[in-house]
Write an enzyme that holds these catalytic residues in place. Structure first.
Site, PDB file in Angstrom:
ATOM      1  N   GLY A  31      -6.703  24.870  33.161  1.00  0.00           N
ATOM      2  CA  GLY A  31      -6.689  24.075  31.931  1.00  0.00           C
ATOM      3  C   GLY A  31      -7.220  22.669  32.095  1.00  0.00           C
ATOM      4  CG  LEU A  33     -10.082  24.368  29.306  1.00  0.00           C
ATOM      5  CD1 LEU A  33     -10.319  25.393  28.201  1.00  0.00           C
ATOM      6  CD2 LEU A  33     -10.208  25.020  30.680  1.00  0.00           C
ATOM      7  CG  HIS A  37     -12.781  24.312  33.091  1.00  0.00           C
ATOM      8  ND1 HIS A  37     -12.325  23.028  32.939  1.00  0.00           N
ATOM      9  CD2 HIS A  37     -12.168  24.798  34.205  1.00  0.00           C
ATOM     10  CE1 HIS A  37     -11.459  22.743  33.898  1.00  0.00           C
ATOM     11  NE2 HIS A  37     -11.343  23.792  34.691  1.00  0.00           N
ATOM     12  CD  GLN A 153     -10.889  28.448  43.605  1.00  0.00           C
ATOM     13  OE1 GLN A 153      -9.758  28.038  43.705  1.00  0.00           O
ATOM     14  NE2 GLN A 153     -11.608  28.286  42.512  1.00  0.00           N
ATOM     15  CB  SER A 185     -12.534  17.179  38.802  1.00  0.00           C
ATOM     16  OG  SER A 185     -11.177  17.353  39.140  1.00  0.00           O
ATOM     17  CB  SER A 186      -8.600  19.170  35.432  1.00  0.00           C
ATOM     18  OG  SER A 186      -9.275  20.329  35.018  1.00  0.00           O
TER      19      SER A 186
HETATM   20  P1  AMP Z   1      -9.680  24.745  37.791  1.00  0.00           P
HETATM   21  O1  AMP Z   1      -9.196  24.678  36.375  1.00  0.00           O
HETATM   22  O2  AMP Z   1      -9.897  23.400  38.412  1.00  0.00           O
HETATM   23  O3  AMP Z   1      -8.889  25.694  38.637  1.00  0.00           O
HETATM   24  O4  AMP Z   1     -11.134  25.370  37.705  1.00  0.00           O
HETATM   25  C1  AMP Z   1     -11.365  26.613  37.108  1.00  0.00           C
HETATM   26  C2  AMP Z   1     -12.771  27.052  37.440  1.00  0.00           C
HETATM   27  O5  AMP Z   1     -13.696  26.093  36.934  1.00  0.00           O
HETATM   28  C3  AMP Z   1     -12.989  27.139  38.950  1.00  0.00           C
HETATM   29  O6  AMP Z   1     -13.788  28.280  39.233  1.00  0.00           O
HETATM   30  C4  AMP Z   1     -13.735  25.871  39.239  1.00  0.00           C
HETATM   31  O7  AMP Z   1     -14.574  25.944  40.365  1.00  0.00           O
HETATM   32  C5  AMP Z   1     -14.575  25.702  37.974  1.00  0.00           C
HETATM   33  N1  AMP Z   1     -14.999  24.320  37.829  1.00  0.00           N
HETATM   34  C6  AMP Z   1     -14.207  23.211  37.839  1.00  0.00           C
HETATM   35  N2  AMP Z   1     -14.957  22.101  37.755  1.00  0.00           N
HETATM   36  C7  AMP Z   1     -16.252  22.511  37.703  1.00  0.00           C
HETATM   37  C8  AMP Z   1     -17.509  21.833  37.615  1.00  0.00           C
HETATM   38  N3  AMP Z   1     -17.592  20.507  37.579  1.00  0.00           N
HETATM   39  N4  AMP Z   1     -18.628  22.582  37.566  1.00  0.00           N
HETATM   40  C9  AMP Z   1     -18.553  23.934  37.616  1.00  0.00           C
HETATM   41  N5  AMP Z   1     -17.421  24.634  37.702  1.00  0.00           N
HETATM   42  C10 AMP Z   1     -16.273  23.932  37.739  1.00  0.00           C
END
Ligand code: AMP
Length: 281
Positions: A31, A33, A37, A153, A185-186
Site C-alpha cells: 500500500g 501506492l 506500484h 526480492q 518508495s512508500s
Molecule cells: P511494496 O508496496 O513496497 O512492497 O512494493 C510492492 C511492489 O511494487 C514491489 O514489487 C516493489 O518492487 C514495487 N515497487 C515499489 N517501488 C517501485 C518503484 N519505484 N518502481 C517500480 N516498482 C516499484
C-alpha cells in the site's frame, strides 16, 4: 473494483475465472501506492484479462518493529488510485486472515537471501517468502509483477516459485523514479523537507558511477560511490555491493560478459532507502 478481505472468497472468485480460461495478473503490495506500484498494475492490465492487487503490510518481513509501526497506511487514497486505474479486485486481508496461526516454514534460497538485504535485515526474506507463497496460493495468478527497485526480492521470488514448483510467471518491472531521480518508495513520504532535498544524491551518484566505471576499477568505483554519499551529512550508506545480477554473488572486477548490478541501502535518519543501478546487462 471489488474489494475482498476473505481469502476463501477471493480463492473461489479466481477459481471461477480460471475455469473460464480468463488470464489473471497479480500485483502484491504493502500500500501507500505511488507511480511505481501503478506501473506494475498498468502492465498487468495490459497483459491479463483481470488484475488483482493486494495491500497487506506484512509483519513477518519487518525485522524492525518501529519500521512496521511507522509504515504508511493510507488505504482510502489507495482505493481511489486503484479505481482510477481500472484494477479489478483489491485484496485487503487482516493479519489474522493471513496468519491464523504461526507459520513456521523455512526456505532455502541458496546465496540469494544471505547477502545485502538478507544480511542486514535478518528474517526479512523469510517473511517475504511466507506472505508471497500464501498470496500465490490464494490468487493463483498466471503472472505476478514485481518491481526491480527491490532487485534482490525479484531474485528471491524467482527462487521461491522454482522451489514450490509453481506455474506462475514472475515479471520484473523497471524502477520508476521521481523527477530528480529518487526511486519512488512508500517510505519517501516519511522524509522531512531537508531529507527529501538531500536523498536525490543517492540516485545521482549511482547514475554518475556508470561514467566513473570507465575510469576506475570496480573496487575504486565502489569506494567512490560510498564516499560521495557518505560526504552528505544526511546520508549514511549501509552497504553498496556490486553483484552478478542473477546469482547476487559479489563481483571484484568489471567483466562485460557478465550481468552486473550495484545495489545500495542508505540510512536517512531513521528511514532506510534502497536503490540499484545496472552496470552491464
Ligand atoms: P511494496 O508496496 O513496497 O512492497 O512494493 C510492492 C511492489 O511494487 C514491489 O514489487 C516493489 O518492487 C514495487 N515497487 C515499489 N517501488 C517501485 C518503484 N519505484 N518502481 C517500480 N516498482 C516499484
Amino acid at each position: 473494483m471489488e474489494i475482498v478481505d476473505s481469502r476463501n472468497v477471493l480463492q473461489s472468485i479466481v477459481k471461477e475465472f480460471r475455469l473460464q480460461g480468463v488470464s489473471v495478473g497479480f500485483v502484491p503490495t504493502m500500500g501507500a501506492l505511488h507511480e511505481g506500484h501503478l506501473s506494475l498494475i498498468r502492465r498487468s492490465n495490459k497483459e491479463n484479462e483481470i488484475t488483482i492487487v493486494s495491500i497487506f503490510v506484512n509483519p513477518t518481513q519487518f525485522n524492525d518493529q518501529d519500521d512496521y509501526k511507522r509504515y504508511p497506511r493510507i488505504i482510502s487514497d489507495d482505493i481511489e488510485k486503484l479505481k482510477s486505474i481500472n484494477c479489478d479486485f483489491l485484496f485487503t486481508p487482516s493479519k489474522e486472515e493471513m496468519y491464523p496461526e504461526e507459520d513456521k516454514r523455512e526456505f532455502d534460497f541458496g546465496n540469494t537471501d544471505k547477502v545485502m538485504e538478507g544480511a542486514h535485515r535478518p528474517g526479512h526474506f523469510r517473511g517475504v517468502a511466507l506472505i508471497v507463497s500464501k498470496l500465490f496460493e490464494i490468487v493463483s495468478p498466471h503472472k505476478a509483477y514485481f518491481g526491480e527497485k527491490d532487485f534482490q526480492q525479484v531474485a528471491v521470488i524467482k527462487h521461491l516459485t522454482k522451489l514450490l514448483d509453481l506455474d506462475i510467471e514472475i515479471v520484473p518491472c523497471p524502477i520508476i523514479r521521481e523527477k530528480d531521480g529518487l526511486a519512488m518508495s512508500s517510505r519517501n513520504i516519511l522524509l522531512s523537507e531537508d531529507q527529501r532535498k538531500n536523498v536525490s544524491l543517492i540516485s545521482k551518484t549511482l547514475f554518475e558511477s556508470v561514467n566513473m566505471m570507465k575510469l576506475l576499477n570496480l573496487i575504486e568505483t565502489k569506494e567512490w560511490v560510498m564516499r560521495k554519499i557518505n560526504e552528505n551529512p544526511f546520508l549514511k550508506v549501509e552497504y553498496f555491493e556490486i553483484v552478478d545480477s542473477e546469482t547476487l554473488e559479489s563481483v571484484i572486477e568489471w567483466t562485460q560478459s557478465q550481468n552486473i548490478t550495484g545495489c545500495i541501502a542508505v540510512h536517512v535518519g531513521n528511514i532506510r532507502l534502497i536503490d540499484n543501478i545496472r552496470f552491464y546487462s
